[in-house]
Scaffold this active site. Structure first.
Site, PDB file in Angstrom:
ATOM      1  CD  GLU A   8     113.569  76.528  56.670  1.00 15.41           C
ATOM      2  OE1 GLU A   8     112.615  76.871  56.791  1.00 15.41           O
ATOM      3  OE2 GLU A   8     114.004  75.691  56.206  1.00 15.41           O
TER       4      GLU A   8
ATOM      5  CG  HIS B 113     104.794  70.547  60.555  1.00 15.39           C
ATOM      6  ND1 HIS B 113     105.006  69.221  60.646  1.00 15.39           N
ATOM      7  CD2 HIS B 113     106.131  70.941  60.636  1.00 15.39           C
ATOM      8  CE1 HIS B 113     106.129  68.856  60.094  1.00 15.39           C
ATOM      9  NE2 HIS B 113     106.877  69.971  60.115  1.00 15.39           N
TER      10      HIS B 113
ATOM     11  CD  GLU C 121     114.444  74.134  58.730  1.00 14.64           C
ATOM     12  OE1 GLU C 121     113.520  74.217  59.425  1.00 14.64           O
ATOM     13  OE2 GLU C 121     114.541  73.292  57.730  1.00 14.64           O
TER      14      GLU C 121
ATOM     15  CG  ASP D 127     109.029  77.459  57.313  1.00 17.98           C
ATOM     16  OD1 ASP D 127     109.423  77.735  56.242  1.00 17.98           O
ATOM     17  OD2 ASP D 127     109.371  76.557  58.183  1.00 17.98           O
TER      18      ASP D 127
ATOM     19  NE  ARG E  97     111.296  76.917  61.069  1.00 19.13           N
ATOM     20  CZ  ARG E  97     110.120  76.601  61.615  1.00 19.13           C
ATOM     21  NH1 ARG E  97     110.005  76.295  63.020  1.00 19.13           N
ATOM     22  NH2 ARG E  97     108.981  76.903  61.052  1.00 19.13           N
TER      23      ARG E  97
ATOM     24  CG  HIS F 262     115.225  69.692  55.598  1.00 20.78           C
ATOM     25  ND1 HIS F 262     114.835  70.105  54.026  1.00 20.78           N
ATOM     26  CD2 HIS F 262     114.470  70.792  56.382  1.00 20.78           C
ATOM     27  CE1 HIS F 262     113.958  71.417  54.217  1.00 20.78           C
ATOM     28  NE2 HIS F 262     113.780  71.739  55.619  1.00 20.78           N
TER      29      HIS F 262
ATOM     30  CG  HIS G 144     113.585  71.781  64.771  1.00 18.26           C
ATOM     31  ND1 HIS G 144     114.212  72.144  63.864  1.00 18.26           N
ATOM     32  CD2 HIS G 144     112.441  72.804  65.053  1.00 18.26           C
ATOM     33  CE1 HIS G 144     114.248  73.369  64.123  1.00 18.26           C
ATOM     34  NE2 HIS G 144     113.130  74.087  64.637  1.00 18.26           N
TER      35      HIS G 144
ATOM     36  CE1 TYR H 103     110.217  77.189  66.461  1.00 19.97           C
ATOM     37  CE2 TYR H 103     111.873  75.574  67.343  1.00 19.97           C
ATOM     38  CZ  TYR H 103     111.221  76.339  66.249  1.00 19.97           C
ATOM     39  OH  TYR H 103     111.574  76.234  65.049  1.00 19.97           O
TER      40      TYR H 103
ATOM     41  CG  HIS I  26     111.227  68.219  54.583  1.00 20.21           C
ATOM     42  ND1 HIS I  26     110.015  67.679  55.390  1.00 20.21           N
ATOM     43  CD2 HIS I  26     111.768  69.310  54.887  1.00 20.21           C
ATOM     44  CE1 HIS I  26     109.792  68.610  56.106  1.00 20.21           C
ATOM     45  NE2 HIS I  26     110.764  69.849  56.000  1.00 20.21           N
TER      46      HIS I  26
ATOM     47  CG  ASP J 227     111.968  75.138  54.069  1.00 19.45           C
ATOM     48  OD1 ASP J 227     111.302  76.010  54.372  1.00 19.45           O
ATOM     49  OD2 ASP J 227     112.589  74.138  54.276  1.00 19.45           O
TER      50      ASP J 227
ATOM     51  CG  ASP K  33      82.699  68.217  39.916  1.00 16.58           C
ATOM     52  OD1 ASP K  33      83.117  68.962  40.734  1.00 16.58           O
ATOM     53  OD2 ASP K  33      82.055  68.436  38.873  1.00 16.58           O
TER      54      ASP K  33
END
Ligand code: GLY
Ligand code: MN
Ligand code: MN
Length: 426
Positions: free
Chosen positions: A397, A233, A374, A250, A395, A344, A340, A378, A351, A261, A34
């Site tokens: 960004e 991710h 960004e 990130d 990365r 964005h 990638h 890798y 995004h 971001d 709940d």
């Protein structure tokens, strides 16, 4: 005029006469048993209403004149004791509405409004549910509206086009979100040490966000040490941070509904190895040149190409890629290291919405757009590269506003290699 009313009017101006438009709030979602997830309003609904309750809807009835109706949960003394105050349909004037109903009447009233209308607009997310509910409602009330899937139009792109260009108020809020997140990244650089868990470093971000007024993250934070940085991710954040590894973070807060971001990558022990330095400098150069490429004469595709060229040149120069620049780009052999897009749109959603094309062509940047930049490299341990490069994921960004047809970087967390090492040593 109230900015939310102004947005509703702008949207209504884009709609044909004889139309009814239904825009739903988000629903409360159950986490387990709940217990609910923290409620997050639907971004389109929030943009148009500034109303932060679940179980609500906005209807724009444009038949001759335009009426904005707000549907919401009824006041309920007992429920409000447990769940907190509700606005109630009788108080909708507080949000600049003149017409309010209880949410239970949504289908009944929508059906009535469709009487004499020719067009129905709704969000993609609610098309199916509305189709079935309205089919029954129209039949029950014997209202003659030609409801078939072809007759239901999507409202999404019309709202998203408005959301793409940010007003000065929105830019101010995103700037504040970026300031908070930037200071969190610098706090984390000072706090990190070997044998800390990734989630313990994450806690530094959450603390800095919250004490500065940002209760929520804009997305699940990625805190990836070593090889984990190569999982794009990754958000488990449960591993130990190791001496000699880099950590890629990130993380960005949400402030007044708007996202920041930001990604920074830094050494767990405070000092970059020579191989880490080589890769870091390539990513940083790619990021800087990508940002510089932003102007009213360029577009996100060109920015991506710029980021890719710099990365490919860099990886060729240190021998991690072989062949000519043109060959590598043509065959996409770079894609095992950079897989990638460079960025964005950013706004209420991390995004964010808004087309990357207009009239079938890639659209140019315009003042008021905000994009992330960004690039990353890798190098998974599976790759056939010298051991010292394995497990390096980097990365960088930032969030960039187009202002006066130029890029303005809103996120200020340090990113020069020497500055990072200096801060970490202090
Ligand atoms: N934080 C998600 C992204 O950078 O796109
Ligand atoms: Mn990010
Ligand atoms: Mn991003």
């Amino acid at each position: 005029m109230d900015i939310f009313l102004e947005r509703r009017k702008k949207l209504a101006d884009l709609l044909p006469d004889g139309s009814v438009t239904i825009i739903h709030s988000a629903n409360q979602k159950i986490r387990n048993g709940d217990t609910d997830y923290s409620f997050r309003q639907d971004s389109d609904f929030l943009y148009l209403t500034n109303f932060n309750e679940a179980d609500a809807a906005l209807i724009i009835e444009k038949k001759g004149n335009t009426i904005f109706h707000l549907f919401c949960a009824e006041k309920d003394e007992v429920r409000e004791k447990w769940e907190g105050p509700r606005l109630g349909p009788e108080n909708i004037s507080q949000l600049g509405f003149e017409s309010g109903y209880k949410i239970d009447d949504l289908i009944l009233k929508s059906t009535e409004f469709l009487n004499g209308a020719d067009h129905l607009f709704c969000q993609n997310k609610s098309e199916k549910k509305l189709f079935f509910a309205l089919t029954k409602g129209l039949k029950d009330q014997k209202i003659n509206f030609d409801l078939n899937p072809k007759n239901i139009k999507s409202i999404d792109s019309l709202i998203h086009e408005l959301r793409l260009l940010k007003s000065s108020e929105e830019i101010g809020i995103i700037q504040k979100a970026c300031d908070i997140s930037s200071s969190a990244h610098e706090r984390a650089m000072k706090a990190v040490k070997p044998e800390m868990y990734e989630y313990q470093l994450e806690a530094e971000y959450l603390h800095e966000f919250m004490i500065n007024g940002a209760k929520e993250c804009a997305y699940p934070s990625i805190v990836g040490g070593g090889e984990n940085a190569c999982i794009l991710h990754y958000s488990k954040n449960t591993d130990l941070l190791k001496d000699g590894d880099l950590v890629l973070v990130d993380a960005g807060c949400e402030y007044k509904g708007y996202a920041s971001d930001i990604t920074r990558t830094f050494p767990v022990n405070g000092k970059f190895s020579s191989e880490q330095k080589l890769i870091y400098e390539i990513v940083l150069e790619s990021q800087k040149q990508s940002i510089e490429s932003i102007s009213e004469k360029s577009n996100p595709l060109e920015t991506h190409k710029k980021s890719l060229e710099v990365i490919v040149e860099g990886l060729l120069s240190i021998g991690l890629l072989k062949g000519s620049k043109e060959e590598v780009i043509e065959t996409q052999s770079y894609s095992k290291f950079y897989m990638h897009r460079v960025g964005h749109w950013l706004g209420l959603d991390v995004h964010d919405v808004g087309g990357y094309e207009k009239d079938g062509k890639v659209r140019s940047y315009e003042n008021g757009m905000i994009t992330t930049i960004e690039p990353g490299i890798y190098i998974s341990k599976e790759e056939n590269v010298p051991d010292k490069f394995k497990g390096i994921g980097i990365r960088i960004e930032d969030d960039v506003l187009v202002e006066n047809n130029q890029p303005k970087v809103l996120s200020s967390a340090i990113k020069e290699l020497d500055d990072i090492q200096q801060l970490m040593a202090s």
